[in-house]
Design a protein around this motif. Structure first.
Motif, PDB file in Angstrom:
ATOM      1  N   PHE A 125       0.836  -1.118  -0.118  1.00 62.07           N
ATOM      2  CA  PHE A 125       0.017  -0.093  -0.034  1.00 62.07           C
ATOM      3  C   PHE A 125       0.818   1.286  -0.112  1.00 62.07           C
ATOM      4  O   PHE A 125       0.497   2.206  -0.676  1.00 62.07           O
ATOM      5  CB  PHE A 125      -0.974  -0.067   1.190  1.00 62.07           C
ATOM      6  CG  PHE A 125      -1.911   0.918   1.218  1.00 62.07           C
ATOM      7  CD1 PHE A 125      -2.854   1.259   0.173  1.00 62.07           C
ATOM      8  CD2 PHE A 125      -1.998   2.150   2.074  1.00 62.07           C
ATOM      9  CE1 PHE A 125      -3.814   2.204   0.310  1.00 62.07           C
ATOM     10  CE2 PHE A 125      -2.797   3.319   2.242  1.00 62.07           C
ATOM     11  CZ  PHE A 125      -3.857   3.227   1.181  1.00 62.07           C
ATOM     12  N   ARG A 127       3.830   1.535  -1.477  1.00 60.70           N
ATOM     13  CA  ARG A 127       4.266   1.753  -2.895  1.00 60.70           C
ATOM     14  C   ARG A 127       3.043   2.351  -3.630  1.00 60.70           C
ATOM     15  O   ARG A 127       3.494   3.218  -4.408  1.00 60.70           O
ATOM     16  CB  ARG A 127       4.818   0.349  -3.447  1.00 60.70           C
ATOM     17  CG  ARG A 127       5.894  -0.195  -2.643  1.00 60.70           C
ATOM     18  CD  ARG A 127       6.217  -1.448  -3.323  1.00 60.70           C
ATOM     19  NE  ARG A 127       7.509  -2.053  -2.729  1.00 60.70           N
ATOM     20  CZ  ARG A 127       7.832  -3.443  -2.667  1.00 60.70           C
ATOM     21  NH1 ARG A 127       6.977  -4.255  -3.061  1.00 60.70           N
ATOM     22  NH2 ARG A 127       8.959  -3.927  -1.871  1.00 60.70           N
ATOM     23  N   TYR A 128       1.914   1.663  -3.405  1.00 59.98           N
ATOM     24  CA  TYR A 128       0.716   2.285  -4.502  1.00 59.98           C
ATOM     25  C   TYR A 128       0.482   3.708  -4.111  1.00 59.98           C
ATOM     26  O   TYR A 128       0.469   4.440  -4.966  1.00 59.98           O
ATOM     27  CB  TYR A 128      -0.459   1.285  -3.908  1.00 59.98           C
ATOM     28  CG  TYR A 128      -1.735   1.972  -4.418  1.00 59.98           C
ATOM     29  CD1 TYR A 128      -2.335   1.754  -5.930  1.00 59.98           C
ATOM     30  CD2 TYR A 128      -2.701   2.369  -3.627  1.00 59.98           C
ATOM     31  CE1 TYR A 128      -3.131   2.228  -6.281  1.00 59.98           C
ATOM     32  CE2 TYR A 128      -4.016   2.757  -4.058  1.00 59.98           C
ATOM     33  CZ  TYR A 128      -4.144   2.617  -5.406  1.00 59.98           C
ATOM     34  OH  TYR A 128      -5.160   3.095  -5.917  1.00 59.98           O
ATOM     35  N   ASN A 129       0.550   4.196  -2.837  1.00 61.59           N
ATOM     36  CA  ASN A 129       0.394   5.237  -2.369  1.00 61.59           C
ATOM     37  C   ASN A 129       1.473   6.308  -2.669  1.00 61.59           C
ATOM     38  O   ASN A 129       1.123   7.439  -3.109  1.00 61.59           O
ATOM     39  CB  ASN A 129      -0.006   5.497  -0.861  1.00 61.59           C
ATOM     40  CG  ASN A 129      -1.303   6.022  -0.421  1.00 61.59           C
ATOM     41  OD1 ASN A 129      -2.262   5.882  -1.314  1.00 61.59           O
ATOM     42  ND2 ASN A 129      -1.477   6.124   0.905  1.00 61.59           N
ATOM     43  N   ARG A 136      -2.961   5.753 -10.158  1.00 57.96           N
ATOM     44  CA  ARG A 136      -3.012   4.835  -9.143  1.00 57.96           C
ATOM     45  C   ARG A 136      -3.918   3.649  -9.929  1.00 57.96           C
ATOM     46  O   ARG A 136      -3.758   2.604  -9.980  1.00 57.96           O
ATOM     47  CB  ARG A 136      -3.643   5.336  -8.247  1.00 57.96           C
ATOM     48  CG  ARG A 136      -2.536   6.050  -7.402  1.00 57.96           C
ATOM     49  CD  ARG A 136      -3.135   6.507  -5.962  1.00 57.96           C
ATOM     50  NE  ARG A 136      -2.128   7.461  -5.319  1.00 57.96           N
ATOM     51  CZ  ARG A 136      -2.717   8.150  -4.009  1.00 57.96           C
ATOM     52  NH1 ARG A 136      -4.023   7.907  -3.445  1.00 57.96           N
ATOM     53  NH2 ARG A 136      -1.539   8.837  -3.436  1.00 57.96           N
ATOM     54  N   SER A 139      -3.030   0.210 -12.040  1.00 53.88           N
ATOM     55  CA  SER A 139      -1.462   0.205 -12.181  1.00 53.88           C
ATOM     56  C   SER A 139      -1.001  -1.201 -11.321  1.00 53.88           C
ATOM     57  O   SER A 139      -1.845  -1.805 -10.921  1.00 53.88           O
ATOM     58  CB  SER A 139      -0.781   1.189 -11.287  1.00 53.88           C
ATOM     59  OG  SER A 139      -1.345   1.187  -9.801  1.00 53.88           O
ATOM     60  N   GLU A 141       0.887  -1.576  -9.256  1.00 56.72           N
ATOM     61  CA  GLU A 141       0.946  -1.589  -7.792  1.00 56.72           C
ATOM     62  C   GLU A 141      -0.188  -1.842  -7.274  1.00 56.72           C
ATOM     63  O   GLU A 141      -0.474  -2.429  -5.994  1.00 56.72           O
ATOM     64  CB  GLU A 141       1.527  -0.208  -7.215  1.00 56.72           C
ATOM     65  CG  GLU A 141       2.860   0.066  -7.817  1.00 56.72           C
ATOM     66  CD  GLU A 141       3.229   0.480  -9.080  1.00 56.72           C
ATOM     67  OE1 GLU A 141       2.228   0.458 -10.165  1.00 56.72           O
ATOM     68  OE2 GLU A 141       4.463   0.510  -9.472  1.00 56.72           O
ATOM     69  N   GLN A 142      -1.427  -1.201  -7.877  1.00 58.20           N
ATOM     70  CA  GLN A 142      -2.798  -1.243  -7.371  1.00 58.20           C
ATOM     71  C   GLN A 142      -3.035  -2.711  -7.258  1.00 58.20           C
ATOM     72  O   GLN A 142      -3.738  -3.583  -6.439  1.00 58.20           O
ATOM     73  CB  GLN A 142      -3.743  -0.574  -8.224  1.00 58.20           C
ATOM     74  CG  GLN A 142      -5.059  -0.749  -7.639  1.00 58.20           C
ATOM     75  CD  GLN A 142      -5.852   0.253  -8.484  1.00 58.20           C
ATOM     76  OE1 GLN A 142      -6.499  -0.213  -9.604  1.00 58.20           O
ATOM     77  NE2 GLN A 142      -6.739   1.131  -7.668  1.00 58.20           N
ATOM     78  N   PHE A 145      -1.247  -4.763  -4.500  1.00 64.61           N
ATOM     79  CA  PHE A 145      -1.873  -4.499  -3.310  1.00 64.61           C
ATOM     80  C   PHE A 145      -3.453  -5.185  -3.213  1.00 64.61           C
ATOM     81  O   PHE A 145      -3.746  -5.691  -2.170  1.00 64.61           O
ATOM     82  CB  PHE A 145      -2.209  -2.971  -3.021  1.00 64.61           C
ATOM     83  CG  PHE A 145      -2.903  -2.480  -1.832  1.00 64.61           C
ATOM     84  CD1 PHE A 145      -2.605  -2.748  -0.757  1.00 64.61           C
ATOM     85  CD2 PHE A 145      -4.349  -2.010  -1.749  1.00 64.61           C
ATOM     86  CE1 PHE A 145      -3.251  -2.515   0.805  1.00 64.61           C
ATOM     87  CE2 PHE A 145      -4.974  -1.617  -0.751  1.00 64.61           C
ATOM     88  CZ  PHE A 145      -4.485  -1.881   0.647  1.00 64.61           C
TER      89      PHE A 145
ATOM     90  N   ASP B  17     -10.943   6.037  -6.097  1.00 63.82           N
ATOM     91  CA  ASP B  17      -9.467   5.013  -5.850  1.00 63.82           C
ATOM     92  C   ASP B  17      -9.969   3.525  -5.520  1.00 63.82           C
ATOM     93  O   ASP B  17     -10.383   3.337  -4.621  1.00 63.82           O
ATOM     94  CB  ASP B  17      -8.829   5.599  -4.558  1.00 63.82           C
ATOM     95  CG  ASP B  17      -7.403   4.823  -4.274  1.00 63.82           C
ATOM     96  OD1 ASP B  17      -7.234   3.882  -4.769  1.00 63.82           O
ATOM     97  OD2 ASP B  17      -6.855   5.491  -3.632  1.00 63.82           O
ATOM     98  N   ALA B  19      -8.677   0.981  -5.070  1.00 63.04           N
ATOM     99  CA  ALA B  19      -7.806   0.282  -4.158  1.00 63.04           C
ATOM    100  C   ALA B  19      -8.556   0.240  -2.660  1.00 63.04           C
ATOM    101  O   ALA B  19      -8.176  -0.758  -1.790  1.00 63.04           O
ATOM    102  CB  ALA B  19      -6.349   0.456  -4.050  1.00 63.04           C
TER     103      ALA B  19
END
Lengths: 308, 122
Positions: A125, A127-129, A136, A139, A141-142, A145, B17, B19
């Motif tokens: 998270f 890294r994602y943030n 975001r 991605s 990274e998303q 996560f 978002d 996520a």
């Protein structure tokens, strides 16, 4: 014309006089349900169902002077396993409770893996943030996560759901143990307290299963005792309707044998003569003998009487 | 702590978002919504957020239909499609009250469980 009826008298230890029976007091009493089934297999309730489908308590409507059934009917008495008995007599409930305790124990044994997942999700998270907000969604990274978050959620529910099932939050019966479980779960997040909390949670779960089992056995025993103390009496009567010339016999009831309902032989039931006028068979034989003897000496007596 | 009164800018950002798992709580008098919000705020894990909505007028008609139309409720929204994972009354997130109290305390286990259901959404 005669009408045959069965008079059902429900006798319970908690009942008062026959004319004004006490209302059911215990769960078991409220659990009784009486219904008549006719020759066509159709059911005719003669008391209210004690437990309705929505679990709301209901009242058995006692029959003050007995209920009348057709002679070709079957009387059924049900003691339902329902919300009124809270599933105490249901073995599957105990099996389910044992499974929940086992699942909890298994989840607690794997708590190391859960904490590892949590740490990995935290790193993913971060890294994602670090990405600009506009980059975001969708991605890599998303994706990373979300995959870890999904696994973390599954692992967390594997631990929490057994606790929620063993000690429901809204249950007043296990309120104290649930509060203790809440406290112990909080301690699981602390490295120092975790081993003790795991051990205590396992003990609490085993205690829950043991207590439930003990309560179930006690209820089963109580139920057996309660059933022994109750009797259902079934009697059959012939009710004479009588004609205009038989006004005196109108609506008289005479007990009779009904096959399958009592243990009397068919020919042994006889009307009891309340005034002692009707003679028994031996009495009738003696009377017949006396009458015959009278007829034998009556001619001789007549001749003797005429000579004098 | 995130409380929405009349401005829903933060809610919009959170909804965009994909996520994030969101626990949304509708406030009302006597519902102890703020207690649930505060308890949840301490339990949040990475990628989880909680919002206390004190004015339901900030919600669109569709959101009201899918989430809640009155106070004293909660909903968990998550996944790539921003769908509802679970919703219900706030009382579901409480432990039963210990007499003589008439209302109980928020249950961390129940709150964590509903948030975890949101994390499970694909």
């Amino acid at each position: 014309m005669k009408r045959l009826a069965l008079i059902i008298a429900i006798l319970a230890s908690a009942c008062g006089s026959t004319g004004d029976r006490a209302r059911p007091q215990t769960e078991l009493e409220r659990g009784f349900f009486f219904q008549e089934r006719d020759r066509h297999g159709k059911d005719h309730p003669i008391s209210a169902r004690s437990v309705k489908s929505d679990g709301a308590p209901a009242v058995v409507e006692r029959i003050a002077h007995g209920a009348t059934l057709d002679v070709n009917s079957t009387l059924t008495i049900q003691v339902p396993r329902s919300s009124a008995t809270k599933g105490w007599m249901d073995d599957s409930a105990l099996e389910d409770l044992t499974k929940q305790a086992t699942d909890l124990s298994r989840a607690l044994a794997a708590i190391g893996a859960y904490l590892d997942l949590e740490a990995k999700a935290d790193i993913a998270f971060v890294r994602y943030n670090a990405l600009p907000r506009a980059r975001r969604n969708d991605s890599p990274e998303q994706d990373a996560f979300l995959a870890l978050k999904n696994q973390r959620g599954a692992a967390e529910l594997a631990m929490l759901d057994p606790i929620r099932n063993l000690w429901p939050a809204q249950s007043s019966e296990v309120r104290g143990d649930r509060a203790e479980a809440e406290r112990l779960v909080k301690l699981l997040g602390n490295d120092t307290d975790r081993p003790g909390a795991i051990s205590a949670l396992n003990d609490l779960a085993q205690s829950r299963v043991r207590n439930w089992s003990r309560q179930a056995r006690q209820l089963e025993e109580d139920t057996k005792q309660a059933l022994k103390s109750r009797r259902v009496r079934i009697e059959a009567f012939v009710v004479t309707r009588g004609g205009p010339e038989q006004e005196h016999a109108k609506n008289q009831t005479h007990a009779v044998h009904v096959e399958g309902y009592d243990n009397l032989d068919a020919d042994t039931v006889q009307l009891i003569d309340p005034y002692g006028v009707n003679l028994t068979a031996p009495e009738r034989e003696r009377l017949a003998a006396a009458a015959a003897a009278s007829r034998n000496w009556l001619p001789g007596w007549s001749k003797f009487d005429a000579a004098n | 702590m995130t409380t929405l009164k009349q401005n829903r800018k933060k809610l919009n950002e959170a909804l965009e978002d994909k996520a994030l798992t969101l626990l949304l709580i509708s406030d009302d008098i006597g519902t102890q919504a703020e207690e649930v919000h505060d308890a949840a705020d301490e339990l949040l894990k990475s990628g989880q957020e909680v919002f206390l909505i004190t004015d339901l007028d900030v919600l669109t008609p569709t959101e009201k239909k899918h989430w809640f139309e009155e106070g004293g409720h909660y909903v968990v929204v998550g996944g790539r499609n921003r769908v509802v994972a679970i919703r219900g009354m706030l009382t579901d997130l409480f432990l039963s009250a210990v007499p003589p109290a008439t209302t109980g305390e928020p249950s961390p286990i129940e709150i964590r469980a509903v948030l975890a259901r949101g994390d499970l959404l694909p």
